[in-house]
Design an enzyme around this catalytic site. Sequence first.
Site, short mmCIF file in Angstrom:
data_model
loop_
_atom_site.label_atom_id
_atom_site.label_comp_id
_atom_site.label_asym_id
_atom_site.label_seq_id
_atom_site.Cartn_x
_atom_site.Cartn_y
_atom_site.Cartn_z
N ARG A 52 0.84 -1.19 0.00
CA ARG A 52 0.00 0.00 0.00
C ARG A 52 0.88 1.25 0.00
O ARG A 52 0.60 2.24 -0.66
CB ARG A 52 -0.92 0.03 1.22
CG ARG A 52 -1.87 1.25 1.21
CD ARG A 52 -2.61 1.49 2.52
NE ARG A 52 -1.70 1.96 3.56
CZ ARG A 52 -1.35 1.28 4.63
NH1 ARG A 52 -1.80 0.05 4.83
NH2 ARG A 52 -0.53 1.80 5.53
N TYR A 105 -18.25 16.21 -15.02
CA TYR A 105 -18.54 14.79 -15.11
C TYR A 105 -19.49 14.38 -13.98
O TYR A 105 -19.34 14.83 -12.84
CB TYR A 105 -17.23 14.01 -15.06
CG TYR A 105 -17.37 12.55 -14.73
CD1 TYR A 105 -18.17 11.71 -15.51
CD2 TYR A 105 -16.69 11.99 -13.66
CE1 TYR A 105 -18.30 10.38 -15.20
CE2 TYR A 105 -16.81 10.65 -13.35
CZ TYR A 105 -17.62 9.84 -14.12
OH TYR A 105 -17.75 8.52 -13.82
N ASP A 178 -8.66 18.37 -14.73
CA ASP A 178 -8.91 17.00 -15.18
C ASP A 178 -8.54 16.95 -16.66
O ASP A 178 -9.22 17.52 -17.50
CB ASP A 178 -10.38 16.64 -14.95
CG ASP A 178 -10.68 15.18 -15.27
OD1 ASP A 178 -9.97 14.59 -16.11
OD2 ASP A 178 -11.63 14.63 -14.68
N LYS A 203 -9.09 5.56 -18.96
CA LYS A 203 -9.47 6.04 -20.27
C LYS A 203 -8.28 6.00 -21.24
O LYS A 203 -7.75 4.94 -21.51
CB LYS A 203 -10.06 7.44 -20.13
CG LYS A 203 -11.11 7.57 -19.02
CD LYS A 203 -12.26 6.58 -19.12
CE LYS A 203 -13.43 6.91 -18.21
NZ LYS A 203 -13.18 6.92 -16.78
#
Length: 383
Positions: A52, A105, A178, A203
């Site tokens: 982690r 979004y 973004d 994406k």
Amino acid sequence: MTGNEYGFDTLAIHAGQEPDPRTGAVVPPIYQTSTYAQDAVGAPRLGYEYSRSGNPTRDALQECLAAIEGGRRGLAFASGLAAEDTLLRTVCRPGDHVVIPDDAYGGTYRLFAKVAENWGLDWTAVPLNDLDAVRAAFRPGKTRLIWAETPTNPLLNIADIAALAGLAHEYDAMLAVDNTFASPYLQQPLALGADVVIHSTTKYLGGHSDVVGGALVTAADGLGDELAFHQNAMGAVNGPFDAWLTLRGVKTLGVRMDRHCDNAERIVSFLSGHAKVAQVLYPGLESHPGHETAAKQMSRFGGMVSFRAKGGRDQAIEICNRTKLFVLAESLGGVESLIEHPGQMTHLSAAGSPLEVPADLVRLSVGIETADDLLADLEQALG
């Protein structure tokens, strides 16, 4: 490796990806481990203790992301929204305020309206291409962040990154951009004054619809260090195999984006002359209200295209249901072309809010298939 030394495609292929020193493997290994043997108490080998907190595969991706965005620090997450949440809770406190796009979004809107607001974070949605509206929304001493998307999802509006950065810094706030729709290949927000860039690496960066992830890239080491602390403390990191898949996708980002843009431009030309299309939304069109700004800050105009059906909501849904090559699915940026009805799919969470999208809107993620085949598919779907 930096952009001062190498070109974009060289960085995408080599940054953070030196051959493995033990075997000579030219592709970074997948370190599929949760923990690491330590040389002695308090002496972890190469700084690795627990995956982690740090993993060599994820580190390779993070170094590559920083290089291709021209940033100081890259951080990878389990999803784009995990990256967004980590950013908000790092730079904001309860009682602070954020300015967001009025066509953000749907998932970002949901994060602000249903999660961050309950935590005590206030927000105002304004058209970010209207600097007077952005300035009017500022609350001096309270507004910590301008949250920009450009192009926006799904209306493809354009915000002037340099102008927003200047406005944010005037009020001692930050600008987060973004950059998912443009990708670092087409747009470099940090070079234009942004403080941090956000990505859904699901994406264009991943590019093959086979992995979910997110990223933050910062312009300054200090903010990068703060975000890295919260990345570990909050724990929404991506796994090593996800990092490896994303890194593999990044290698071909440049050549894929060129084809995405080529195909999108042909589709825009076809749709612009079609009798059943009321409006085409694409920043590459000279008629697009953000065209001049997009031309100034983007090298090309991307692979995302939206259009409004003359027949309204029912026709828009029918078009989505009729395509054969364009897959009816959420998400975007993969090698395959996708089609969706934002009002009923990706932006359903914004229904009934000021951010609700038009019911007659269709969004295309134009893939890299043979352009003639995509045009034929749209022609038959439009009837």
